[in-house]
Every structure is written in structure tokens, then in C-alpha cells.
Design an enzyme around this catalytic site. Structure first.
Site, PDB file in Angstrom:
ATOM      1  N   ARG A 102       0.832  -1.193   0.000  1.00 54.43           N
ATOM      2  CA  ARG A 102       0.000   0.000   0.000  1.00 54.43           C
ATOM      3  C   ARG A 102       0.877   1.256   0.000  1.00 54.43           C
ATOM      4  O   ARG A 102       2.091   1.189   0.208  1.00 54.43           O
ATOM      5  CB  ARG A 102      -0.926  -0.001   1.225  1.00 54.43           C
ATOM      6  CG  ARG A 102      -2.017  -1.038   1.169  1.00 54.43           C
ATOM      7  CD  ARG A 102      -2.795  -1.130   2.475  1.00 54.43           C
ATOM      8  NE  ARG A 102      -2.015  -1.742   3.543  1.00 54.43           N
ATOM      9  CZ  ARG A 102      -2.454  -1.941   4.789  1.00 54.43           C
ATOM     10  NH1 ARG A 102      -3.672  -1.547   5.115  1.00 54.43           N
ATOM     11  NH2 ARG A 102      -1.687  -2.517   5.689  1.00 54.43           N
ATOM     12  N   LYS A 111       1.428   1.897   7.346  1.00 54.54           N
ATOM     13  CA  LYS A 111       1.748   1.095   8.528  1.00 54.54           C
ATOM     14  C   LYS A 111       2.671   1.849   9.474  1.00 54.54           C
ATOM     15  O   LYS A 111       3.306   2.845   9.123  1.00 54.54           O
ATOM     16  CB  LYS A 111       2.399  -0.226   8.109  1.00 54.54           C
ATOM     17  CG  LYS A 111       1.421  -1.192   7.460  1.00 54.54           C
ATOM     18  CD  LYS A 111       0.207  -1.486   8.338  1.00 54.54           C
ATOM     19  CE  LYS A 111       0.548  -2.258   9.596  1.00 54.54           C
ATOM     20  NZ  LYS A 111      -0.643  -2.478  10.452  1.00 54.54           N
ATOM     21  N   TYR A 151      -1.152   4.512  10.729  1.00 57.61           N
ATOM     22  CA  TYR A 151      -1.524   3.546  11.767  1.00 57.61           C
ATOM     23  C   TYR A 151      -0.333   3.361  12.686  1.00 57.61           C
ATOM     24  O   TYR A 151       0.811   3.244  12.227  1.00 57.61           O
ATOM     25  CB  TYR A 151      -1.899   2.194  11.143  1.00 57.61           C
ATOM     26  CG  TYR A 151      -3.226   2.180  10.435  1.00 57.61           C
ATOM     27  CD1 TYR A 151      -4.412   2.377  11.130  1.00 57.61           C
ATOM     28  CD2 TYR A 151      -3.302   1.945   9.062  1.00 57.61           C
ATOM     29  CE1 TYR A 151      -5.643   2.363  10.483  1.00 57.61           C
ATOM     30  CE2 TYR A 151      -4.526   1.918   8.405  1.00 57.61           C
ATOM     31  CZ  TYR A 151      -5.688   2.134   9.127  1.00 57.61           C
ATOM     32  OH  TYR A 151      -6.900   2.114   8.478  1.00 57.61           O
ATOM     33  N   HIS A 173      -0.846   1.596  16.356  1.00 57.28           N
ATOM     34  CA  HIS A 173      -1.081   0.408  17.182  1.00 57.28           C
ATOM     35  C   HIS A 173      -0.007   0.286  18.272  1.00 57.28           C
ATOM     36  O   HIS A 173       0.728  -0.701  18.348  1.00 57.28           O
ATOM     37  CB  HIS A 173      -1.099  -0.851  16.310  1.00 57.28           C
ATOM     38  CG  HIS A 173      -2.150  -0.844  15.236  1.00 57.28           C
ATOM     39  ND1 HIS A 173      -3.502  -0.912  15.521  1.00 57.28           N
ATOM     40  CD2 HIS A 173      -2.053  -0.763  13.886  1.00 57.28           C
ATOM     41  CE1 HIS A 173      -4.188  -0.883  14.387  1.00 57.28           C
ATOM     42  NE2 HIS A 173      -3.339  -0.775  13.392  1.00 57.28           N
ATOM     43  N   GLU A 201      -5.989   4.835  13.840  1.00 52.32           N
ATOM     44  CA  GLU A 201      -6.915   3.911  14.496  1.00 52.32           C
ATOM     45  C   GLU A 201      -7.598   4.473  15.736  1.00 52.32           C
ATOM     46  O   GLU A 201      -8.537   3.861  16.256  1.00 52.32           O
ATOM     47  CB  GLU A 201      -6.216   2.586  14.853  1.00 52.32           C
ATOM     48  CG  GLU A 201      -5.236   2.649  16.008  1.00 52.32           C
ATOM     49  CD  GLU A 201      -3.826   3.075  15.615  1.00 52.32           C
ATOM     50  OE1 GLU A 201      -2.937   3.018  16.477  1.00 52.32           O
ATOM     51  OE2 GLU A 201      -3.630   3.467  14.436  1.00 52.32           O
ATOM     52  N   ASP A 230      -3.015  -6.802  15.312  1.00 50.40           N
ATOM     53  CA  ASP A 230      -2.394  -5.471  15.326  1.00 50.40           C
ATOM     54  C   ASP A 230      -2.396  -4.873  16.725  1.00 50.40           C
ATOM     55  O   ASP A 230      -1.543  -4.050  17.063  1.00 50.40           O
ATOM     56  CB  ASP A 230      -3.142  -4.516  14.380  1.00 50.40           C
ATOM     57  CG  ASP A 230      -2.570  -4.547  12.970  1.00 50.40           C
ATOM     58  OD1 ASP A 230      -1.388  -4.887  12.831  1.00 50.40           O
ATOM     59  OD2 ASP A 230      -3.298  -4.245  12.020  1.00 50.40           O
TER      60      ASP A 230
END
Length: 372
Positions: free
Chosen positions: A15, A75, A94, A96, A118, A270
Site C-alpha cells: 500500500r 503502517k 496507523y 497500534h 486507528e 495489530d
């Protein structure tokens, strides 16, 4: 503002933080965008595609991180990327953080402004930037589970939907949110026997209306969960507590007593996973076996369908990227309490309470940290 889009470097991650159409919007709003060479190659975009909408191509990630006021990724930054962050630089991706103390420490030390997709909320308490990837991961979880059940992958050799005269597989979905809903749609469509567990009565009502007699919806107690898991051929873990580590709902003892050759897809990996025996895997080596149960725990599942995932993610993130670029991060965050929930780390302070609790780190209210 100068926005930088580096190439993703996580294992089998194809991505990209922004597609050319998103870049064009930023440039139309008076900003500049630099993109690492081949950043969009995984989804079919060339450097020329980005140049055609006004972006500048940079040869290395180091030059992206050195120049950009804001880094837009997909990511969480890997260790080599975290080392390139600098004080006051905006990181929008993101993160996490709850199950990842090493990353959290590095982001604290960087003193960058770290905003996590998120944990951004909307006026209804939803998670608008997590939702598109939850939709993708939920749907993919059934594909992954179906493959894990194949004998060549150490599964029991069962077809999810069965065939006339042969019973279908029993699929148990833990969590009726975005992941669970989309997993159920796929499993029901394939003809599996589907059970969904959740603790929200409103969610159970919604699912009951949506699926009718094609899926069972159960209130999730320890007893109900245990019975369902032990009868299951495939378990989908779709539990989410925003920003926090996922609770371990399926225990080692459950795994030990599951059917040999059954399978688990832990979509919550995740956030640390909701299966006690889970650990993160990659697309390169996606599964492992514990007590004859196949575990699929890929931490970036949507990366396997990067074109669909990138466009879905960009549709959601672009308005927030524009807000940060047009207003600056302080005005953008302080002017929108839901967007403010996305701030996880700033100036060496953790501003997401769930992360602070999970990692036993001091929490500073985001308003306080921004106004300091």
C-alpha cells in the site's frame, strides 16, 4: 506545508500513503508533496503518475524524512524510519502502540507529533480511519480461514460451505463490529454455519436484523464463547478496544481442546491479538500451528490486496490530511475533539490514555500537551 510519502517497508506491504489523486488535492490546496521513488509501484502507479499531478520524486526515504513537515504512511514506522523522525514533525499513519513498547519509546524519544489513524473517532463514536481496513480485513479473514482449513496447510480438509449432502463448516466470529460484520457477510455468502458473539445488545439486534436466520447471534459470556469455540472449525478474532491491547478471550486451554485441524484467524493481532496463543506473522510466513490448530495472524492483512485497500484508506484519510495541512496540527486537533483522539504522542509525552495504561506510561491529556 510540505508533505512526504515514503515507500512502505514492512514485509509484503504494497500500500501507499497517498494515491496521485490525493496528492493532486493537496497541491490544489497550495501545498507541496514529495514522494519516494516507486512508492506507488505496488498498486500500479509510476513515479510519472505522481509527477503528472505535481509531486516531486525523491530517491531515498532519508530525503523524505529530512525535508517533509508531515509524513503520511500506512503502517507503523519501522525502527529505521523512527530513527529519522524529528522534533515537531507530524507523523500520520496507523500506529497500534498498545502492544508495541519499542515503537512507543522511539516515538517518545523522537518528540514528533504522532497521530494514529486507528484512534481518530467520529461524532457517533465510530473509528472512520480504521473502518475501511476493518472491512477489508474482515472479508479477507474468511478467505484466509478457508485456506487454513485446507489439508495442504495442516487444516482438517473442510470446505467452508460444504456441498449437497455434506455439512458446512462451523464459523465462529468473536466481535460483531466492522470486522465481524464483514467476516459474517463472506461466511454466510459461502454457505458456512455462522455464529457471531458480542457483548453489545444493540449490536446483536442489528446483526439479527441484518442476517436473520442465516447466522446465530449470541451474547458473549465465558460459557457461550467456550462452547462456540470448541465446536468451531474456524474462529475469527475480531475484537477491538480502541487504542488498547486486545483482551485474550480465547485461552491456551481453549486451543488445546479445539478440534484437530481447526483454524483461527486473529484479526486483532495489530493490537496484540485476542487469542492467547497468537503472535504476529507476515504474508511471507502467515501461519503456525499450536496443538493441531492452524493460526493465521498476519499483522497487515489488507496489504495483500493493496490497490483496494489504498483507495479505501485514502478516501477516509484525505479530509484529515487536508485539515492538518491547511490549519496546522494544533488548530486542526484543538478544533475537532474527535480528531484530537488520534493524537498518541507529542513532544515526548503519551496522550492516548489506552496506550499509557497498556504500557504503564505516564498519560498527559492531549489538550494539555498541545497547549504546553
Amino acid at each position: 506545508m510540505l508533505i512526504g510519502v515514503p515507500k512502505e517497508i514492512k514485509n509484503h506491504e504494497y500500500r501507499v500513503g497517498m494515491v496521485p489523486a490525493s496528492v493532486r488535492e493537496l497541491i490544489h490546496n497550495g501545498h507541496s508533496v514529495i514522494v519516494e521513488t516507486n512508492a506507488g509501484a505496488g498498486i500500479g502507479f509510476t513515479d510519472q503518475d505522481y509527477q503528472d499531478v505535481g509531486a516531486t520524486i525523491e530517491a531515498t526515504p532519508a530525503s523524505i524524512f529530512a525535508k517533509a513537515d508531515m509524513i503520511v504512511k500506512v503502517k507503523e514506522p519501522q525502527a529505521v524510519e523512527r530513527a529519522m523522525l524529528r522534533e515537531g514533525q507530524i507523523l500520520f499513519t496507523y500506529l497500534h502502540l498498545a502492544p508495541d513498547p519499542a515503537q512507543t519509546t522511539d516515538l517518545i524519544n523522537s518528540k514528533a507529533v504522532c497521530i494514529a489513524y486507528e484512534t481518530v473517532t467520529d461524532r457517533n463514536g465510530g473509528l472512520p480511519l480504521l473502518a475501511p481496513m476493518s472491512e477489508v480485513a474482515g472479508r479477507m479473514s474468511i478467505q484466509a480461514g478457508a485456506q487454513a482449513l485446507e489439508k495442504s496447510n495442516a487444516g482438517c480438509g473442510m470446505l467452508l460451505g460444504g456441498v449437497p449432502g455434506v455439512e458446512p463448516a462451523k464459523v465462529v466470529i468473536i466481535g460483531g463490529g466492522m470486522v465481524g460484520n464483514n467476516a459474517a457477510q463472506m461466511a454466510v455468502g459461502l454457505g458456512a454455519e455462522v455464529t457471531i458473539l458480542d457483548r453489545s445488545i444493540e449490536t446483536l439486534r442489528r446483526l439479527n436484523i441484518q442476517f436473520g436466520n442465516t447466522a446465530k447471534v449470541l451474547y458473549s459470556t465465558a460459557d457461550a464463547l467456550e462452547k462456540a469455540v470448541l465446536e468451531a472449525d474456524l474462529v475469527i478474532g475480531g475484537v477491538l478496544i480502541p487504542g488498547a491491547a486486545a483482551p485474550k478471550l480465547v485461552t491456551k486451554e481453549h486451543i488445546k481442546n479445539m478440534k484437530p485441524g481447526s483454524a483461527i484467524v486473529d484479526v486483532a493481532i495489530d493490537q496484540g491479538g485476542c487469542i492467547e496463543t497468537s503472535h504476529a506473522t507476515t504474508h511471507q510466513d502467515p501461519t503456525f500451528i499450536v496443538d493441531e490448530v492452524v493460526h493465521y495472524c498476519v499483522a497487515n492483512m489488507p496489504g495483500a490486496v493493496p490497490r483496494t485497500s489504498t483507495f479505501a484508506l485514502n478516501n477516509a484519510t484525505l479530509p484529515y490530511i487536508l485539515k492538518l495541512a491547511n490549519q496546522g496540527y494544533k488548530a486542526a486537533l484543538l478544533g475537532d475533539s474527535d480528531f484530537l483522539n488520534g493524537l498518541n504522542v507529542i513532544n515526548g509525552q503519551v496522550t492516548c490514555e489506552s496506550v499509557a495504561i497498556a504500557l504503564n506510561i505516564e498519560f498527559v491529556a492531549p489538550e494539555v500537551a498541545l497547549n504546553a
